[in-house]
Design a protein around this motif. Sequence first.
Motif: not given
Length: 348
Positions: A210, A212, A219, A238, A243, A290
Amino acid sequence: MTRETDYFKTFCKISRAFGTAITKQALLDLIVSSAIETMAGKAACLFLQDRKADAIIPVAQQGLSETYLHANPLKAKDFLAALNKEGYMAFLDATTDPRLENHAAKKAEGIASLLTVPVRMRDRTIGVLTLYTGQRREFRTDEIEFLQALAEQGGIAIQKTRLLNRIRKLTMLFLELSSSINSSLEIKEVLSNLTENICDTLGLKAAHIRLLDEETGSLKLVASCGLSDEFLQQGGSVTTETAQRALKGETMVISDVATDARIQFKDLMKAEGIASMIVIPILARDQVIGVMRLYSAVQRDFPSDFMAMVEALAHQGGLAIQNASMFLKLQEDQKSLEADIWSHRSWF
């Protein structure tokens, strides 16, 4: 010739084998044959744990029939727990002892007594080495210690082979990713191939990446392998601890997702069949852009060389994103430059 001399000669033979190009299977076969020869047994077998099936599976044996080997496999979890507690297990009458199963098969095979010791790798029991005798026999302390030492050699052989195989696989995976980055600017394709190759090469259940989204602060999923849509729908937050720490640049290993306090969606993890996971930040120009998560269906340890390589792979993924971004920026600059030049030429 004394028994101590026999033990010494056996270990000299095994040590010489370790120093040659002998294969892992040949080493394991040598260990079981040495157990029979030195301890005057009827048969010997080295079993490894199949954690998915909760069974111990024979990988090297001598003196046992195919019929016996294909009898119902012993459940690994409870047996290994008892073995770890005692350090060894001796069975004077293997055909009646309630701690054992398949009594009729043992009687038909002509087995009287058993001695079983753990096979360890990095302080974790991964299997057992068992000596079988044709006559009832009580095992002396020196015999138990000798079989334990042989089992230790088996663990070393397995560890050495797994390490070499892992290094080879990770190196090839790294080279494939580097080649993919150099040949394609389709980021989703590159990252999708990365997740699939990591799962296939490293024997993992699943993986996803994922990135950002700076506008929404979430994400955004860009690549995944081996995960259900329901599971993926819950992974964009997040606010979870994993995360947040990953976005600060920290790599985390969760050995047991069912009990670790850092895991928020335990029921979802259980339903998905996930036991362990790794959370790795993806960086570009020293900025976290990410997160890559890797999932295992069984609880497992992740050695330092494994962690170093998957972190390097995540870094390569960041480089792929950075390269593509630079290319797109160059394209935009080129269009702007061409427009400026055309405007300039129109003055003449």
